[in-house]
Design a protein around this motif. Structure first.
Motif, PDB file in Angstrom:
ATOM      1  N   SER A 119      -0.011  11.683  -9.703  1.00  0.00           N
ATOM      2  CA  SER A 119      -0.696  11.730  -8.416  1.00  0.00           C
ATOM      3  C   SER A 119      -2.184  12.065  -8.503  1.00  0.00           C
ATOM      4  N   MET A 120      -2.628  12.697  -9.577  1.00  0.00           N
ATOM      5  CA  MET A 120      -4.054  13.009  -9.691  1.00  0.00           C
ATOM      6  C   MET A 120      -4.892  11.732  -9.720  1.00  0.00           C
ATOM      7  N   GLY A 121      -4.388  10.724 -10.433  1.00  0.00           N
ATOM      8  CA  GLY A 121      -5.108   9.455 -10.491  1.00  0.00           C
ATOM      9  C   GLY A 121      -5.149   8.771  -9.137  1.00  0.00           C
ATOM     10  N   SER A 122      -4.027   8.765  -8.438  1.00  0.00           N
ATOM     11  CA  SER A 122      -3.977   8.136  -7.119  1.00  0.00           C
ATOM     12  C   SER A 122      -4.858   8.882  -6.118  1.00  0.00           C
ATOM     13  N   ALA A 123      -4.868  10.219  -6.188  1.00  0.00           N
ATOM     14  CA  ALA A 123      -5.708  11.017  -5.292  1.00  0.00           C
ATOM     15  C   ALA A 123      -7.186  10.708  -5.519  1.00  0.00           C
ATOM     16  N   PHE A 124      -7.557  10.518  -6.778  1.00  0.00           N
ATOM     17  CA  PHE A 124      -8.945  10.196  -7.115  1.00  0.00           C
ATOM     18  C   PHE A 124      -9.358   8.872  -6.477  1.00  0.00           C
ATOM     19  N   ILE A 182       7.622   8.881  -4.510  1.00  0.00           N
ATOM     20  CA  ILE A 182       8.354  10.122  -4.775  1.00  0.00           C
ATOM     21  C   ILE A 182       7.510  11.360  -4.492  1.00  0.00           C
ATOM     22  N   ASN A 183       6.363  11.447  -5.133  1.00  0.00           N
ATOM     23  CA  ASN A 183       5.569  12.682  -5.080  1.00  0.00           C
ATOM     24  C   ASN A 183       5.166  13.123  -3.673  1.00  0.00           C
ATOM     25  N   PRO A 184       4.770  12.203  -2.787  1.00  0.00           N
ATOM     26  CA  PRO A 184       4.419  12.654  -1.433  1.00  0.00           C
ATOM     27  C   PRO A 184       5.589  13.298  -0.696  1.00  0.00           C
ATOM     28  N   ASN A 185       6.808  13.008  -1.129  1.00  0.00           N
ATOM     29  CA  ASN A 185       8.000  13.626  -0.553  1.00  0.00           C
ATOM     30  C   ASN A 185       8.435  14.869  -1.320  1.00  0.00           C
ATOM     31  N   LEU A 186       7.849  15.063  -2.498  1.00  0.00           N
ATOM     32  CA  LEU A 186       8.295  16.125  -3.403  1.00  0.00           C
ATOM     33  C   LEU A 186       7.321  17.298  -3.459  1.00  0.00           C
ATOM     34  N   TYR A 187       6.022  16.992  -3.584  1.00  0.00           N
ATOM     35  CA  TYR A 187       4.999  18.030  -3.682  1.00  0.00           C
ATOM     36  C   TYR A 187       4.528  18.440  -2.285  1.00  0.00           C
ATOM     37  N   THR A 188       4.173  19.688  -2.149  1.00  0.00           N
ATOM     38  CA  THR A 188       3.693  20.171  -0.852  1.00  0.00           C
ATOM     39  C   THR A 188       2.179  20.029  -0.692  1.00  0.00           C
ATOM     40  N   ASN A 189       1.487  19.682  -1.784  1.00  0.00           N
ATOM     41  CA  ASN A 189       0.018  19.668  -1.733  1.00  0.00           C
ATOM     42  C   ASN A 189      -0.599  18.321  -2.097  1.00  0.00           C
ATOM     43  N   ILE A 190       0.132  17.225  -1.873  1.00  0.00           N
ATOM     44  CA  ILE A 190      -0.440  15.902  -2.111  1.00  0.00           C
ATOM     45  C   ILE A 190      -1.549  15.663  -1.087  1.00  0.00           C
ATOM     46  N   THR A 191      -2.697  15.168  -1.553  1.00  0.00           N
ATOM     47  CA  THR A 191      -3.874  15.043  -0.682  1.00  0.00           C
ATOM     48  C   THR A 191      -4.083  13.627  -0.144  1.00  0.00           C
ATOM     49  N   TYR A 192      -3.132  12.753  -0.316  1.00  0.00           N
ATOM     50  CA  TYR A 192      -3.285  11.385   0.171  1.00  0.00           C
ATOM     51  C   TYR A 192      -1.969  10.923   0.793  1.00  0.00           C
ATOM     52  N   ASP A 193      -2.064   9.905   1.626  1.00  0.00           N
ATOM     53  CA  ASP A 193      -0.894   9.275   2.220  1.00  0.00           C
ATOM     54  C   ASP A 193      -0.806   7.862   1.649  1.00  0.00           C
ATOM     55  N   PRO A 194       0.203   7.570   0.836  1.00  0.00           N
ATOM     56  CA  PRO A 194       0.288   6.255   0.190  1.00  0.00           C
ATOM     57  C   PRO A 194       0.408   5.107   1.177  1.00  0.00           C
ATOM     58  N   ARG A 195       0.800   5.412   2.419  1.00  0.00           N
ATOM     59  CA  ARG A 195       0.959   4.372   3.430  1.00  0.00           C
ATOM     60  C   ARG A 195      -0.341   4.081   4.183  1.00  0.00           C
ATOM     61  N   LYS A 196      -1.351   4.946   4.018  1.00  0.00           N
ATOM     62  CA  LYS A 196      -2.579   4.792   4.792  1.00  0.00           C
ATOM     63  C   LYS A 196      -3.853   4.755   3.961  1.00  0.00           C
ATOM     64  N   GLU A 227       2.839  -7.880   2.039  1.00  0.00           N
ATOM     65  CA  GLU A 227       4.223  -7.666   1.622  1.00  0.00           C
ATOM     66  C   GLU A 227       4.336  -6.475   0.687  1.00  0.00           C
ATOM     67  N   PHE A 228       3.327  -6.285  -0.172  1.00  0.00           N
ATOM     68  CA  PHE A 228       3.325  -5.120  -1.050  1.00  0.00           C
ATOM     69  C   PHE A 228       3.197  -3.850  -0.219  1.00  0.00           C
ATOM     70  N   SER A 229       2.386  -3.904   0.835  1.00  0.00           N
ATOM     71  CA  SER A 229       2.234  -2.752   1.727  1.00  0.00           C
ATOM     72  C   SER A 229       3.568  -2.405   2.387  1.00  0.00           C
ATOM     73  N   ALA A 230       4.293  -3.415   2.848  1.00  0.00           N
ATOM     74  CA  ALA A 230       5.601  -3.187   3.470  1.00  0.00           C
ATOM     75  C   ALA A 230       6.589  -2.630   2.452  1.00  0.00           C
ATOM     76  N   PHE A 231       6.485  -3.101   1.212  1.00  0.00           N
ATOM     77  CA  PHE A 231       7.357  -2.629   0.132  1.00  0.00           C
ATOM     78  C   PHE A 231       7.136  -1.137  -0.112  1.00  0.00           C
ATOM     79  N   ILE A 232       5.868  -0.698  -0.114  1.00  0.00           N
ATOM     80  CA  ILE A 232       5.557   0.716  -0.309  1.00  0.00           C
ATOM     81  C   ILE A 232       6.174   1.554   0.808  1.00  0.00           C
ATOM     82  N   GLN A 233       6.089   1.063   2.033  1.00  0.00           N
ATOM     83  CA  GLN A 233       6.691   1.778   3.170  1.00  0.00           C
ATOM     84  C   GLN A 233       8.190   1.969   2.955  1.00  0.00           C
ATOM     85  N   THR A 234       8.865   0.909   2.518  1.00  0.00           N
ATOM     86  CA  THR A 234      10.312   0.964   2.290  1.00  0.00           C
ATOM     87  C   THR A 234      10.655   1.932   1.166  1.00  0.00           C
TER      88      THR A 234
END
Length: 326
Positions: free
Chosen positions: A75-80, A101-115, A302-309
């Motif tokens: 997640s550090m790379g994605s947050a960057f 996984i991580n946005p549902n697992l960690y309490t301190n993720i600084t990004y929303d993978p859907r947005k 479609e990739f965006s919808a896949f991430i949501q799922t």
């Protein structure tokens, strides 16, 4: 007079500034592009990223480099990248863990993978395989279950980090098998696999890409694969489903993304070339040799919808496992 001058200046900026921006997009890329990887060198994601970087460099005539920013289960790379300038010059090859996984697992993720990302396209599927040190004598899931129940908490398994896909898959396995096995997290595949091969740890659940060389060398015993059907890379290895863990079906996918707000023409340009790369027989062969299956996304939408799922699916799995990391 000042109002007239101001109007002239604003009109100039709107007219020529817009033309410069449009020209910059049309000429993309005109300098080095960095692909961020949230995992250490030598991991599956890193290996695939370097294949892409090489091909993009050849196609565009501009250098694409890989920069590893490992930590927090990728997640550090994605947050960057979520905070990077949305200009197409900072991308991320991310995976199931950082985006689902991580946005549902960690309490301190600084990004929303859907947005916070502009998805470009799916890249590859990474089958997972459960392996043991041959000296454990554990060659089947039944043997694992019997030994673990006879010695609660004494068997150990390695993962590539808290919250990683390998960690969660092993949690799913032990929960479904009803066994207690001690978790030992590492910071990447290389050291975790080294310790399993040396016998310091009994087992691990990792990508076929990174484990197959050690399996072929006889240093690790392939006990089961994680999909519902046998992997094309290990037809002789039964699935977990076949061995009594009914319905077990999990692996990892990789996808290429840019920061949210990246101009659509750049996203479309990268998507087109990504699909061309993934259609190349040489790339397909190279990924297969690495133990990775080439995927192709029909569109960024479609990739965006896949991430949501995937976010929803893995969120439920995290809740079912009871796992939470501060």
């Amino acid at each position: 007079m000042r109002l007239i001058k101001s109007f002239v200046v604003i009109s100039y900026i709107l007219l020529f500034g817009g033309n410069v921006a449009a020209q910059s997009i049309a000429n993309y890329p005109d300098r080095t592009v960095t692909i961020i990887v949230g995992f250490p060198p030598g991991t599956a994601t890193d290996t695939v990223a370097r294949v892409l970087a090489e091909r993009f460099t050849n196609k565009f005539g501009k250098t694409f480099i890989v920069d590893n920013k490992a930590g927090q289960g990728g997640s550090m790379g994605s947050a960057f990248v979520a905070k990077a300038a949305p200009d197409g010059y900072t991308l991320v090859l991310s995976a199931t863990a950082p985006l689902a996984i991580n946005p549902n697992l960690y309490t301190n993720i600084t990004y929303d993978p859907r947005k916070n990302f502009a998805p470009i396209g799916l890249v590859s599927w990474l089958p997972y395989v459960f392996v043991t040190n041959p000296k454990t004598g554990i060659n089947t899931i039944q043997q694992l279950t019997e030994k673990a129940k006879a010695n609660p908490g004494q068997l150990t398994y390695a993962s590539i980090g808290n919250g990683s896909t390998s960690h969660l898959l092993m949690s799913m396995l032990t929960r479904q098998a009803g066994i207690n096995v001690t978790h030992i997290p590492y910071k990447g595949s290389a050291q975790s696999q080294t310790d399993v091969m040396s016998g310091q740890v009994d087992m691990t659940f990792d990508t076929m890409l990174t484990l197959m060389p050690h399996i072929k060398a006889g240093k690790l015993k392939a006990v089961a694969t994680g999909g519902l059907t046998r992997s094309q890379f290990a037809q002789d290895v039964p699935t977990l489903d076949e061995q009594g863990l009914t319905g077990f079906n999990a692996g990892a996918w990789l996808g290429l993304l840019a920061p949210a707000g990246t101009p659509k023409p750049i996203i479309d340009k990268l998507h087109k070339e990504l699909n061309a790369i993934l259609d190349d027989p040489d790339v397909i062969k190279r990924l297969n040799e690495l133990g990775s299956e080439s995927l192709k996304s029909n569109s960024p939408a479609e990739f965006s919808a896949f991430i949501q799922t995937e976010y929803t699916k893995w969120g439920q799995r995290v809740r079912d496992s009871g796992a939470k990391i501060e």
